[in-house]
Design a protein around this motif. Sequence first.
Motif, PDB file in Angstrom:
ATOM      1  N   LEU A   1      -4.382   0.810  -5.665  1.00  0.00           N
ATOM      2  CA  LEU A   1      -4.716   1.255  -4.128  1.00  0.00           C
ATOM      3  C   LEU A   1      -6.274   1.401  -3.705  1.00  0.00           C
ATOM      4  O   LEU A   1      -6.586   0.962  -2.641  1.00  0.00           O
ATOM      5  CB  LEU A   1      -4.050   2.721  -3.934  1.00  0.00           C
ATOM      6  CG  LEU A   1      -4.203   3.415  -2.665  1.00  0.00           C
ATOM      7  CD1 LEU A   1      -3.389   2.755  -1.611  1.00  0.00           C
ATOM      8  CD2 LEU A   1      -3.674   4.724  -2.880  1.00  0.00           C
ATOM      9  N   ALA A   2      -6.905   1.664  -4.572  1.00  0.00           N
ATOM     10  CA  ALA A   2      -8.481   1.616  -4.377  1.00  0.00           C
ATOM     11  C   ALA A   2      -8.720   0.045  -4.281  1.00  0.00           C
ATOM     12  O   ALA A   2      -9.560  -0.219  -3.192  1.00  0.00           O
ATOM     13  CB  ALA A   2      -9.152   1.786  -5.706  1.00  0.00           C
ATOM     14  N   THR A   3      -8.419  -0.920  -4.923  1.00  0.00           N
ATOM     15  CA  THR A   3      -8.695  -2.427  -4.545  1.00  0.00           C
ATOM     16  C   THR A   3      -8.032  -2.539  -3.184  1.00  0.00           C
ATOM     17  O   THR A   3      -8.828  -3.289  -2.454  1.00  0.00           O
ATOM     18  CB  THR A   3      -7.764  -3.202  -5.542  1.00  0.00           C
ATOM     19  OG1 THR A   3      -8.185  -3.040  -7.112  1.00  0.00           O
ATOM     20  CG2 THR A   3      -8.217  -4.568  -5.281  1.00  0.00           C
ATOM     21  N   CYS A   4      -7.059  -2.226  -2.652  1.00  0.00           N
ATOM     22  CA  CYS A   4      -6.647  -2.521  -1.438  1.00  0.00           C
ATOM     23  C   CYS A   4      -7.710  -1.810  -0.331  1.00  0.00           C
ATOM     24  O   CYS A   4      -8.024  -2.615   0.527  1.00  0.00           O
ATOM     25  CB  CYS A   4      -5.085  -1.821  -1.122  1.00  0.00           C
ATOM     26  SG  CYS A   4      -3.717  -2.637  -1.917  1.00  0.00           S
ATOM     27  N   TYR A   5      -7.949  -0.565  -0.664  1.00  0.00           N
ATOM     28  CA  TYR A   5      -9.097  -0.163   0.338  1.00  0.00           C
ATOM     29  C   TYR A   5     -10.368  -0.745   0.306  1.00  0.00           C
ATOM     30  O   TYR A   5     -10.992  -0.810   1.027  1.00  0.00           O
ATOM     31  CB  TYR A   5      -9.238   1.427   0.150  1.00  0.00           C
ATOM     32  CG  TYR A   5      -8.033   2.375   0.619  1.00  0.00           C
ATOM     33  CD1 TYR A   5      -8.150   2.501   1.974  1.00  0.00           C
ATOM     34  CD2 TYR A   5      -7.306   2.968  -0.324  1.00  0.00           C
ATOM     35  CE1 TYR A   5      -7.171   3.286   2.607  1.00  0.00           C
ATOM     36  CE2 TYR A   5      -6.081   3.855   0.285  1.00  0.00           C
ATOM     37  CZ  TYR A   5      -6.279   4.156   1.740  1.00  0.00           C
ATOM     38  OH  TYR A   5      -5.211   4.980   2.413  1.00  0.00           O
TER      39      TYR A   5
ATOM     40  N   ALA B   1     -13.603   4.472  -3.144  1.00  0.00           N
ATOM     41  CA  ALA B   1     -14.297   5.033  -4.716  1.00  0.00           C
ATOM     42  C   ALA B   1     -13.543   6.333  -4.914  1.00  0.00           C
ATOM     43  O   ALA B   1     -13.455   6.678  -6.293  1.00  0.00           O
ATOM     44  CB  ALA B   1     -15.604   5.485  -3.887  1.00  0.00           C
ATOM     45  N   ALA B   2     -12.949   7.116  -4.123  1.00  0.00           N
ATOM     46  CA  ALA B   2     -12.283   8.242  -4.584  1.00  0.00           C
ATOM     47  C   ALA B   2     -10.878   7.845  -5.502  1.00  0.00           C
ATOM     48  O   ALA B   2     -10.773   8.444  -6.437  1.00  0.00           O
ATOM     49  CB  ALA B   2     -11.551   9.141  -3.216  1.00  0.00           C
ATOM     50  N   TRP B   3     -10.110   6.964  -5.013  1.00  0.00           N
ATOM     51  CA  TRP B   3      -9.125   6.495  -5.733  1.00  0.00           C
ATOM     52  C   TRP B   3      -9.356   5.885  -7.352  1.00  0.00           C
ATOM     53  O   TRP B   3      -8.723   6.070  -8.350  1.00  0.00           O
ATOM     54  CB  TRP B   3      -8.100   5.666  -5.034  1.00  0.00           C
ATOM     55  CG  TRP B   3      -7.269   6.201  -4.038  1.00  0.00           C
ATOM     56  CD1 TRP B   3      -7.228   6.164  -2.740  1.00  0.00           C
ATOM     57  CD2 TRP B   3      -6.333   7.379  -4.378  1.00  0.00           C
ATOM     58  NE1 TRP B   3      -6.489   6.922  -2.200  1.00  0.00           N
ATOM     59  CE2 TRP B   3      -5.687   7.712  -3.207  1.00  0.00           C
ATOM     60  CE3 TRP B   3      -5.571   7.813  -5.652  1.00  0.00           C
ATOM     61  CZ2 TRP B   3      -4.709   8.723  -3.077  1.00  0.00           C
ATOM     62  CZ3 TRP B   3      -4.716   8.657  -5.510  1.00  0.00           C
ATOM     63  CH2 TRP B   3      -4.234   8.721  -4.154  1.00  0.00           C
TER      64      TRP B   3
ATOM     65  N   VAL C   1       0.803  -1.091   0.003  1.00  0.00           N
ATOM     66  CA  VAL C   1       0.117  -0.091  -0.011  1.00  0.00           C
ATOM     67  C   VAL C   1       0.923   1.241   0.028  1.00  0.00           C
ATOM     68  O   VAL C   1       0.553   2.109  -0.733  1.00  0.00           O
ATOM     69  CB  VAL C   1      -0.983   0.065   1.145  1.00  0.00           C
ATOM     70  CG1 VAL C   1      -1.663   1.321   1.248  1.00  0.00           C
ATOM     71  CG2 VAL C   1      -1.953  -1.183   1.045  1.00  0.00           C
ATOM     72  N   ALA C   2       1.863   1.144   0.804  1.00  0.00           N
ATOM     73  CA  ALA C   2       2.952   2.390   0.790  1.00  0.00           C
ATOM     74  C   ALA C   2       3.500   2.710  -0.444  1.00  0.00           C
ATOM     75  O   ALA C   2       3.436   3.886  -0.837  1.00  0.00           O
ATOM     76  CB  ALA C   2       4.037   2.082   1.737  1.00  0.00           C
TER      77      ALA C   2
ATOM     78  N   PHE D   1       2.184   1.945  -3.181  1.00  0.00           N
ATOM     79  CA  PHE D   1       1.084   2.149  -4.168  1.00  0.00           C
ATOM     80  C   PHE D   1       0.635   3.750  -3.970  1.00  0.00           C
ATOM     81  O   PHE D   1       0.559   4.371  -5.091  1.00  0.00           O
ATOM     82  CB  PHE D   1      -0.200   1.460  -4.002  1.00  0.00           C
ATOM     83  CG  PHE D   1      -0.107  -0.006  -4.500  1.00  0.00           C
ATOM     84  CD1 PHE D   1       0.725  -0.567  -5.688  1.00  0.00           C
ATOM     85  CD2 PHE D   1      -0.770  -1.045  -3.969  1.00  0.00           C
ATOM     86  CE1 PHE D   1       0.851  -1.650  -6.221  1.00  0.00           C
ATOM     87  CE2 PHE D   1      -0.623  -2.450  -4.379  1.00  0.00           C
ATOM     88  CZ  PHE D   1       0.005  -2.708  -5.685  1.00  0.00           C
ATOM     89  N   LEU D   2       0.636   4.120  -2.844  1.00  0.00           N
ATOM     90  CA  LEU D   2       0.496   5.616  -2.438  1.00  0.00           C
ATOM     91  C   LEU D   2       1.616   6.479  -3.174  1.00  0.00           C
ATOM     92  O   LEU D   2       1.061   7.609  -3.792  1.00  0.00           O
ATOM     93  CB  LEU D   2       0.419   5.644  -1.059  1.00  0.00           C
ATOM     94  CG  LEU D   2      -0.586   5.512  -0.108  1.00  0.00           C
ATOM     95  CD1 LEU D   2      -0.473   5.316   1.254  1.00  0.00           C
ATOM     96  CD2 LEU D   2      -1.789   6.322  -0.673  1.00  0.00           C
ATOM     97  N   LYS D   3       2.763   6.078  -3.398  1.00  0.00           N
ATOM     98  CA  LYS D   3       3.811   6.779  -3.813  1.00  0.00           C
ATOM     99  C   LYS D   3       3.382   7.059  -5.346  1.00  0.00           C
ATOM    100  O   LYS D   3       3.594   8.056  -6.005  1.00  0.00           O
ATOM    101  CB  LYS D   3       5.201   6.191  -3.529  1.00  0.00           C
ATOM    102  CG  LYS D   3       5.775   6.354  -2.090  1.00  0.00           C
ATOM    103  CD  LYS D   3       7.044   5.603  -2.235  1.00  0.00           C
ATOM    104  CE  LYS D   3       7.487   5.685  -0.704  1.00  0.00           C
ATOM    105  NZ  LYS D   3       7.949   6.964  -0.129  1.00  0.00           N
ATOM    106  N   GLY D   4       2.959   5.890  -5.866  1.00  0.00           N
ATOM    107  CA  GLY D   4       2.814   5.659  -7.489  1.00  0.00           C
ATOM    108  C   GLY D   4       1.553   6.447  -7.641  1.00  0.00           C
ATOM    109  O   GLY D   4       1.486   7.366  -8.703  1.00  0.00           O
ATOM    110  N   ALA D   5       0.682   6.360  -6.765  1.00  0.00           N
ATOM    111  CA  ALA D   5      -0.645   7.223  -7.040  1.00  0.00           C
ATOM    112  C   ALA D   5      -0.398   8.845  -6.974  1.00  0.00           C
ATOM    113  O   ALA D   5      -1.087   9.493  -7.699  1.00  0.00           O
ATOM    114  CB  ALA D   5      -1.601   6.560  -5.983  1.00  0.00           C
ATOM    115  N   ALA D   6       0.383   9.011  -6.177  1.00  0.00           N
ATOM    116  CA  ALA D   6       0.537  10.691  -5.651  1.00  0.00           C
ATOM    117  C   ALA D   6       1.277  11.030  -6.942  1.00  0.00           C
ATOM    118  O   ALA D   6       1.182  12.158  -7.224  1.00  0.00           O
ATOM    119  CB  ALA D   6       1.883  10.730  -4.606  1.00  0.00           C
ATOM    120  N   GLN D   7       1.949  10.310  -7.666  1.00  0.00           N
ATOM    121  CA  GLN D   7       2.591  10.687  -9.146  1.00  0.00           C
ATOM    122  C   GLN D   7       1.497  10.754 -10.317  1.00  0.00           C
ATOM    123  O   GLN D   7       1.824  11.256 -11.464  1.00  0.00           O
ATOM    124  CB  GLN D   7       3.709   9.858  -9.578  1.00  0.00           C
ATOM    125  CG  GLN D   7       5.018   9.983  -8.486  1.00  0.00           C
ATOM    126  CD  GLN D   7       6.029   9.192  -9.152  1.00  0.00           C
ATOM    127  OE1 GLN D   7       6.675   9.764 -10.298  1.00  0.00           O
ATOM    128  NE2 GLN D   7       6.692   8.148  -8.550  1.00  0.00           N
TER     129      GLN D   7
END
Length: 549
Positions: A104-108, A122-124, A86-87, A89-95
Amino acid sequence: RRARSHHSGGMPSLARLRRAADEGDASAQCDLAVRLLQGDGVPADAPAAVALLHKAADQGLADAQLQLGTVQLEDQGVEPNPSAAVAWFLKGAAQGDPRAQHNLATCYMQGLGVHPDPRAAAAWSCKAAEGGHVDAQFNYAVCLRNGHGVAKDLRAAAAWWRKAAGQGHDMAQTCLAACHGSGEGVPRDLAAAARWYREAAERGYAEAQLFLGHAYARGEGVAQDHTEAAAWCRKAAAQGEPDAQYCLGGCCMRGLGVMASARAAAEWWRKAADQGHAGAQQNLGACYGTGQGVPMDKVAAAVWFAKAADQGDADAQYNLGALMHAGEGTPGNPVLALRCLRQAADQGHALAQCRLGCFYALGEGVPRNLAEAARWYRKSADQGNPEAQLHLGTACAGGDGVSRDPVAAAGWHRKAAAQGSWKAWLLPGVAMEEEEEVPGTREEVAQAFVRGVPPPGEEATPEERERRGAALGALAADPRVARAVCFGCGALASETKLAPCSGCNTARFCSKECLRRAWRPFHKAHCARFSSESARGRERAPAAGPDRN
């Protein structure tokens, strides 16, 4: 950053890739890691691949961050670490990487490495969908459709499914087709539904193939074509889709679009039943119970009925109860039979309700309770079950568990009679003959007695036969009645032309077949009494009037 290519007119040599990776090139490190994970040209080495991915990811390479998160989420030769995944994925998502945002959405959504959070999911998904990620577009539409983590919005859901469908996403195409079929979020358009089902079906998606088969079977959006329907069901069934196997079994049993074959039906139902399909388990049990398509085996029937009954299938619960009551394929047990029947009856199963009424009327497995019997008869009768209507009418006639009401009794008997119950035709005749409060002309009485004939395989009691014959003889002697009713089928003179019997010239019939049908049960004796010809009483029936054939 995104990975850049290290190809030089083709696949880069392993040596060149290693050299670039050793020099700190993030994209080379990522490419080499992927080859090590897959064993592509090199021995597979997951730990070495993870080490390279860490180097590239620490440089901010989005591809490496995505790949590292995926490796740590899944079992790819290293110990899974969902929180670390998750950490990354967060870095990649932030880019702004839509792939990382989708993961990341799947993890949530699934609670992988984090606590489940539908809003974050839903947001991601929305961010990834806006970035063009087709799976995210599908998932975000599902969130909007179900109001999961976001306000429910059917129109927006259909719009996102359309975007994903346009990219060839077969599940999105199927969902969009369903929207058009139901008018959910878009105008109802069966032709559009069929087109989208076809798009997905031709891509090999089994569920779409099944639904397209349904469309052809019903003629919804396409011309009705049972052959085409069966063909699409077969495509889905061949992929192991249990609903399709169940439907194809029905086509084979009824000969819809395929050659009728009970054996083929049983084979398809077995495939679906083995996957736990309750309807197929019930139907396969029925095949064993009747010997259709398989050797008759009451034990096997009970086994399959029990599997379906455990899933709440009302037909199976009824059939299992019937076997238990009869002691066929399973030890006779009125108490367990009653339990199965009640389960089906509570679901509104008309046959089970009627049979449960019989249990209470006879005191089988329960204390005898005529009021409870009448209550269950009424539930079944209100659904149009002729046997229950017959029993309820008889209860009303005798005041058994209900207030005595000859008029209501005759009404219930007439309803049963209209569905072909021969006893129901006889009983209104008896009631109208004996009870002054039961409305009915003598013509109606005659019609009821005429139609009170058991079908092949059933027999009336001697008392019923005697009463019917005497009543018909007396009614035929009434010229007004004799002219009004065919004493073979009960048809009225207002409905068809009647001609008198040439032997007695009293009772009338609409065809020679009707005269033959009535000869032995009642008219032979009647004709012998009233005929003035010397041939009265002969075994051969005399001629009759017009033949409908």
